[in-house]
Motif scaffolding. Structure first.
Motif, short mmCIF file in Angstrom:
data_model
loop_
_atom_site.label_atom_id
_atom_site.label_comp_id
_atom_site.label_asym_id
_atom_site.label_seq_id
_atom_site.Cartn_x
_atom_site.Cartn_y
_atom_site.Cartn_z
N UNK A 286 8.04 0.04 2.74
CA UNK A 286 6.61 0.08 2.41
C UNK A 286 5.85 1.05 3.31
N UNK B 111 6.38 4.41 1.72
CA UNK B 111 5.69 4.50 0.43
C UNK B 111 4.17 4.58 0.60
N UNK C 150 11.59 8.50 -4.51
CA UNK C 150 10.25 8.24 -5.08
C UNK C 150 9.18 8.96 -4.27
N UNK D 27 4.72 7.45 -9.49
CA UNK D 27 6.07 6.99 -9.17
C UNK D 27 6.05 5.94 -8.08
N UNK D 28 5.23 6.17 -7.05
CA UNK D 28 5.11 5.20 -5.96
C UNK D 28 4.59 3.86 -6.50
N UNK E 36 7.29 2.10 -8.52
CA UNK E 36 8.32 1.55 -7.65
C UNK E 36 7.84 0.27 -6.95
N UNK E 37 6.64 0.33 -6.40
CA UNK E 37 6.07 -0.86 -5.74
C UNK E 37 5.95 -2.01 -6.75
N UNK F 243 6.26 -6.52 3.00
CA UNK F 243 5.33 -6.43 4.12
C UNK F 243 3.89 -6.67 3.68
N UNK G 40 2.30 -4.86 1.44
CA UNK G 40 1.66 -3.55 1.28
C UNK G 40 1.69 -3.08 -0.18
N UNK H 237 -1.19 -0.72 -1.84
CA UNK H 237 -0.75 0.68 -1.96
C UNK H 237 -0.87 1.18 -3.40
N UNK I 209 -4.45 1.93 -3.95
CA UNK I 209 -4.84 3.17 -3.25
C UNK I 209 -4.41 4.42 -4.02
#
Lengths: 143, 145
Positions: free
Chosen positions: A61, A64, A88, B45-46, B49-50, B109, B111, B115, B118
């Protein structure tokens, strides 16, 4: 006292800069290999690839959540998720610290994603210190 | 309504930690092949993935759906899992209900959702206990991170 804060993107246009006698510059992977006494696991064709910053974490994280594009990513985690996170985020290369070598399937994935992998004998702390001493900044440009 | 150029949906499997993230990698490669804006691809993409990791960890079976327009990506991640009891808390940085197994993989975590918010230009989280969760995000070409 010298504080420079720039994004990784801005760095690619801003180098080289000077602060306290250290020249900040993009670093080729072959230079990083040399600084970390690292062995290349895969990605010989990309040794001239340049990275702008360094991110070091075992927490995916953390990578990322920051601008990790074209950085060198130091980690002690050798799972597929380290390489997927790198893919990614657009990471330029991954260095596994403390002589860690990932399993074959992880290496195969890195090959497919064209992400060079290295393994360094040094700890995370010492690896970071060596790269920092040569002028590499953190992901957000902090020194 | 803007014209949709391309639509694609990827399956996400509950607790499948080995393959977790594959849908997002496929989505990223698809966006690259369509030669979308690089910054927009990175942010989308981020978020994919998250979101995918959240579904694998907390959700039931889920989907990652992409709708691609000329200058915009719509990303929707949904699951039929237990839902989020307190969405306000879930959006706080550092709040996490992840298992030790998930933390060993470098996640959990607290996040993920912050994220995603954001990085997205538009972000909408909806969840109903016992039914599931849906996160809908939009990304625009010109948006600054």
């Amino acid at each position: 006292m010298c504080i420079i804060r720039k994004t990784a993107h801005e760095f690619s246009y801003g180098f080289p800069m000077h602060c306290n006698g250290i020249e900040y510059k993009n670093m080729k992977l072959r230079e990083i290999q040399d600084i970390l006494d690292a062995s290349l696991i895969i990605g010989e064709a990309h040794l001239d690839r340049e990275v702008h910053t360094c991110g070091a974490s075992d927490l995916m994280s953390d990578i990322l959540a920051r601008l990790a594009e074209d950085c060198v990513f130091l980690t002690g985690l050798t799972t597929v998720h380290a390489v997927r996170t790198a893919a990614i985020s657009g990471v330029g290369a991954v260095v596994f610290v403390r002589n860690k070598i990932p399993p074959e399937d992880v290496i195969a994935m890195a090959k497919e994603e064209e992400i060079p992998l290295f393994t360094s004998p040094y700890s995370m702390f010492v690896s970071c210190g060596r790269l920092h001493a040569k002028g590499l900044t953190g992901l957000n440009g902090d020194r | 309504m803007p014209d949709i150029l391309f639509e694609k949906s990827f399956q996400i499997n509950k607790k499948d930690f080995v393959h977790a993230g594959e849908a997002s990698i496929s989505a990223k490669n698809l966006l690259k092949s369509l030669q979308m804006d690089a910054g927009m691809i990175r942010r989308a993409s981020i978020c994919a993935y998250e979101g995918e990791m959240n579904v694998v960890m907390h959700g039931g079976e889920g989907h990652l759906a992409l709708a691609i327009e000329k200058n915009r990506i719509i990303l929707e991640i949904s699951d039929n899992g237990p839902g989020i009891a307190d969405t306000e808390m879930a959006m706080k940085k550092g709040f996490s209900t992840a298992s030790d197994k998930f933390r060993e993989l470098g996640f959990g975590a607290g996040m993920g959702l912050p994220n995603m918010k954001k990085n997205a230009d538009e972000f909408e989280l909806s969840s109903r206990l016992g039914e599931g969760t849906r996160v809908r995000m939009a990304f625009f070409t010109d948006a600054a991170v």
